[in-house]
Design a protein around this motif. Structure first.
Motif, PDB file in Angstrom:
ATOM      1  N   ASN A  50      93.256  37.682   8.407  1.00 60.05           N
ATOM      2  CA  ASN A  50      92.822  38.878   9.127  1.00 60.05           C
ATOM      3  C   ASN A  50      92.447  38.286  10.314  1.00 60.05           C
ATOM      4  O   ASN A  50      91.541  37.610  10.371  1.00 60.05           O
ATOM      5  CB  ASN A  50      91.847  39.139   8.108  1.00 60.05           C
ATOM      6  CG  ASN A  50      91.428  40.723   8.254  1.00 60.05           C
ATOM      7  OD1 ASN A  50      91.627  41.399   7.318  1.00 60.05           O
ATOM      8  ND2 ASN A  50      90.967  41.156   9.205  1.00 60.05           N
ATOM      9  N   LYS A  53      88.026  41.909  13.167  1.00 61.53           N
ATOM     10  CA  LYS A  53      86.696  42.286  12.715  1.00 61.53           C
ATOM     11  C   LYS A  53      86.606  43.250  11.583  1.00 61.53           C
ATOM     12  O   LYS A  53      85.905  43.441  10.733  1.00 61.53           O
ATOM     13  CB  LYS A  53      85.559  42.571  13.619  1.00 61.53           C
ATOM     14  CG  LYS A  53      85.234  41.517  14.654  1.00 61.53           C
ATOM     15  CD  LYS A  53      84.205  42.140  15.676  1.00 61.53           C
ATOM     16  CE  LYS A  53      83.974  40.965  16.737  1.00 61.53           C
ATOM     17  NZ  LYS A  53      82.808  41.581  17.704  1.00 61.53           N
ATOM     18  N   ARG A  54      87.977  43.906  11.442  1.00 64.72           N
ATOM     19  CA  ARG A  54      88.038  44.802  10.476  1.00 64.72           C
ATOM     20  C   ARG A  54      89.102  44.537   9.419  1.00 64.72           C
ATOM     21  O   ARG A  54      89.968  43.683   9.888  1.00 64.72           O
ATOM     22  CB  ARG A  54      88.415  46.418  11.097  1.00 64.72           C
ATOM     23  CG  ARG A  54      87.226  46.628  12.010  1.00 64.72           C
ATOM     24  CD  ARG A  54      87.674  48.081  12.814  1.00 64.72           C
ATOM     25  NE  ARG A  54      87.845  49.006  11.808  1.00 64.72           N
ATOM     26  CZ  ARG A  54      88.801  50.012  12.042  1.00 64.72           C
ATOM     27  NH1 ARG A  54      89.410  50.260  13.367  1.00 64.72           N
ATOM     28  NH2 ARG A  54      89.237  50.952  11.082  1.00 64.72           N
ATOM     29  N   ILE A  55      89.020  44.963   8.334  1.00 64.21           N
ATOM     30  CA  ILE A  55      90.107  44.534   7.233  1.00 64.21           C
ATOM     31  C   ILE A  55      91.521  45.101   7.753  1.00 64.21           C
ATOM     32  O   ILE A  55      91.810  46.344   8.099  1.00 64.21           O
ATOM     33  CB  ILE A  55      89.574  45.028   5.899  1.00 64.21           C
ATOM     34  CG1 ILE A  55      90.640  44.592   4.835  1.00 64.21           C
ATOM     35  CG2 ILE A  55      89.486  46.590   5.869  1.00 64.21           C
ATOM     36  CD1 ILE A  55      90.245  44.705   3.447  1.00 64.21           C
ATOM     37  N   ARG A  88      85.253  36.309  10.189  1.00 64.92           N
ATOM     38  CA  ARG A  88      84.458  36.477   9.069  1.00 64.92           C
ATOM     39  C   ARG A  88      85.687  36.325   7.926  1.00 64.92           C
ATOM     40  O   ARG A  88      86.847  36.399   8.203  1.00 64.92           O
ATOM     41  CB  ARG A  88      84.262  38.155   8.834  1.00 64.92           C
ATOM     42  CG  ARG A  88      83.077  38.566   9.607  1.00 64.92           C
ATOM     43  CD  ARG A  88      82.802  40.069   9.420  1.00 64.92           C
ATOM     44  NE  ARG A  88      82.431  40.194   8.106  1.00 64.92           N
ATOM     45  CZ  ARG A  88      82.208  41.360   7.523  1.00 64.92           C
ATOM     46  NH1 ARG A  88      82.700  42.608   8.143  1.00 64.92           N
ATOM     47  NH2 ARG A  88      81.923  41.743   6.186  1.00 64.92           N
ATOM     48  N   GLU A  90      87.867  36.589   5.003  1.00 66.23           N
ATOM     49  CA  GLU A  90      88.803  37.554   4.371  1.00 66.23           C
ATOM     50  C   GLU A  90      88.135  38.350   3.087  1.00 66.23           C
ATOM     51  O   GLU A  90      87.881  39.465   3.031  1.00 66.23           O
ATOM     52  CB  GLU A  90      90.147  37.214   4.015  1.00 66.23           C
ATOM     53  CG  GLU A  90      90.992  36.699   5.206  1.00 66.23           C
ATOM     54  CD  GLU A  90      92.207  35.678   4.768  1.00 66.23           C
ATOM     55  OE1 GLU A  90      92.269  35.491   3.630  1.00 66.23           O
ATOM     56  OE2 GLU A  90      92.885  35.105   5.708  1.00 66.23           O
ATOM     57  N   ASP A  92      85.103  38.434   2.354  1.00 60.10           N
ATOM     58  CA  ASP A  92      83.788  39.361   2.638  1.00 60.10           C
ATOM     59  C   ASP A  92      84.318  40.552   3.273  1.00 60.10           C
ATOM     60  O   ASP A  92      83.562  41.804   2.850  1.00 60.10           O
ATOM     61  CB  ASP A  92      82.988  38.778   3.792  1.00 60.10           C
ATOM     62  CG  ASP A  92      82.045  37.610   3.415  1.00 60.10           C
ATOM     63  OD1 ASP A  92      81.991  37.668   2.122  1.00 60.10           O
ATOM     64  OD2 ASP A  92      81.523  36.987   3.912  1.00 60.10           O
ATOM     65  N   LEU A  93      85.340  40.665   4.224  1.00 56.54           N
ATOM     66  CA  LEU A  93      85.962  41.788   4.452  1.00 56.54           C
ATOM     67  C   LEU A  93      86.344  42.723   3.491  1.00 56.54           C
ATOM     68  O   LEU A  93      86.429  44.021   3.401  1.00 56.54           O
ATOM     69  CB  LEU A  93      87.012  41.776   5.595  1.00 56.54           C
ATOM     70  CG  LEU A  93      86.788  41.110   6.910  1.00 56.54           C
ATOM     71  CD1 LEU A  93      87.717  40.470   7.664  1.00 56.54           C
ATOM     72  CD2 LEU A  93      85.854  42.104   7.908  1.00 56.54           C
ATOM     73  N   GLU A  96      83.324  44.285   1.498  1.00 57.48           N
ATOM     74  CA  GLU A  96      83.137  45.333   2.054  1.00 57.48           C
ATOM     75  C   GLU A  96      83.953  46.723   1.780  1.00 57.48           C
ATOM     76  O   GLU A  96      83.610  47.861   1.830  1.00 57.48           O
ATOM     77  CB  GLU A  96      82.895  45.230   3.692  1.00 57.48           C
ATOM     78  CG  GLU A  96      82.207  46.100   4.733  1.00 57.48           C
ATOM     79  CD  GLU A  96      82.178  45.888   6.058  1.00 57.48           C
ATOM     80  OE1 GLU A  96      82.882  46.479   6.821  1.00 57.48           O
ATOM     81  OE2 GLU A  96      81.107  44.920   6.044  1.00 57.48           O
ATOM     82  N   TYR A  97      85.123  46.488   1.979  1.00 58.48           N
ATOM     83  CA  TYR A  97      86.141  47.590   2.060  1.00 58.48           C
ATOM     84  C   TYR A  97      85.738  48.346   0.682  1.00 58.48           C
ATOM     85  O   TYR A  97      86.026  49.639   0.217  1.00 58.48           O
ATOM     86  CB  TYR A  97      87.479  47.072   2.344  1.00 58.48           C
ATOM     87  CG  TYR A  97      88.610  48.064   1.766  1.00 58.48           C
ATOM     88  CD1 TYR A  97      88.810  49.230   2.816  1.00 58.48           C
ATOM     89  CD2 TYR A  97      89.596  48.268   0.712  1.00 58.48           C
ATOM     90  CE1 TYR A  97      89.730  50.116   2.528  1.00 58.48           C
ATOM     91  CE2 TYR A  97      90.501  49.029   0.571  1.00 58.48           C
ATOM     92  CZ  TYR A  97      90.439  50.084   1.407  1.00 58.48           C
ATOM     93  OH  TYR A  97      91.337  51.055   1.199  1.00 58.48           O
TER      94      TYR A  97
END
Length: 193
Positions: A50, A53-55, A88, A90, A92-93, A96-97
């Motif tokens: 990734n 900052k976004r998945i 970040r 992966e 953690d992303l 969060e998703y």
């Protein structure tokens, strides 16, 4: 002209069919032999590089495949991946998703240090040791590679491997042939010697 078009269509269907078959077969290989009873289940979702900052789309799909693979009354979703391509981890992303964007409310654990599939498997062991069933989620050939690594590192845990629901007929159809070629090459390298 018509014959060339027919040949191209036939070749395309053949390649797509081969990719589909490779993924279906890989989803059923290298599973465990332990009894299927037991209530505790760990669904291990492997992260994919990734960069932002976004998945990314691959990790979003893997989380959804992990969630649909959950089935036991005492199931935990285990998300794996460190800071491989971005700032970040992966895992953690993906967490969060799963929680915020997908609405997952079940048990969840993260492993945020690994930078390779081998490390994913090694680092996730403390999170899955108590599971009666273990499912590994990724695209089918990558999940099979992780199962090979679990058989090498912890055959006692690999005996508890069961099939995940990461394979679906037609899903990711256009890229399955390329993933199959890459997956077979990497699987061959990982099983050599």
């Amino acid at each position: 002209m018509k014959t060339a078009l027919t040949s191209a269509c036939a070749l395309t269907l053949l390649v797509l069919g081969w990719g589909e078959a490779e993924h279906w077969l890989a989803s059923k290989r290298r599973l465990g032999t332990a009894p299927r009873d037991g209530r505790r289940e760990a669904v291990v979702v492997l992260g994919y590089r990734n960069r932002g900052k976004r998945i990314n789309a691959v990790n979003r799909w893997r989380v959804r495949a992990g969630i649909r693979s959950l089935g036991g009354p005492e199931a935990v979703l285990v998300l794996c991946g460190g800071q491989v391509g971005g700032a970040r981890p992966e895992a953690d992303l993906m967490a969060e998703y799963a929680r915020v964007l997908h609405g997952y409310r079940g048990h969840l654990a993260v492993e945020t240090e690994s930078r390779s599939t081998w490390e994913n498997v090694r680092n996730v062991v403390p999170l899955i040791e108590d599971a009666d069933h273990i499912k590994i989620v990724s695209h089918s050939l990558h999940a099979e590679k992780a199962r090979v690594y679990l058989w090498r590192q912890r055959p006692d845990l690999a005996a508890r491997l069961v099939r995940a629901r990461d394979y679906r007929f037609g899903e990711w159809l256009p890229v399955k042939p390329a993933l199959a070629v890459l997956g077979r090459w990497r699987l061959r390298r990982s099983t050599a010697g």
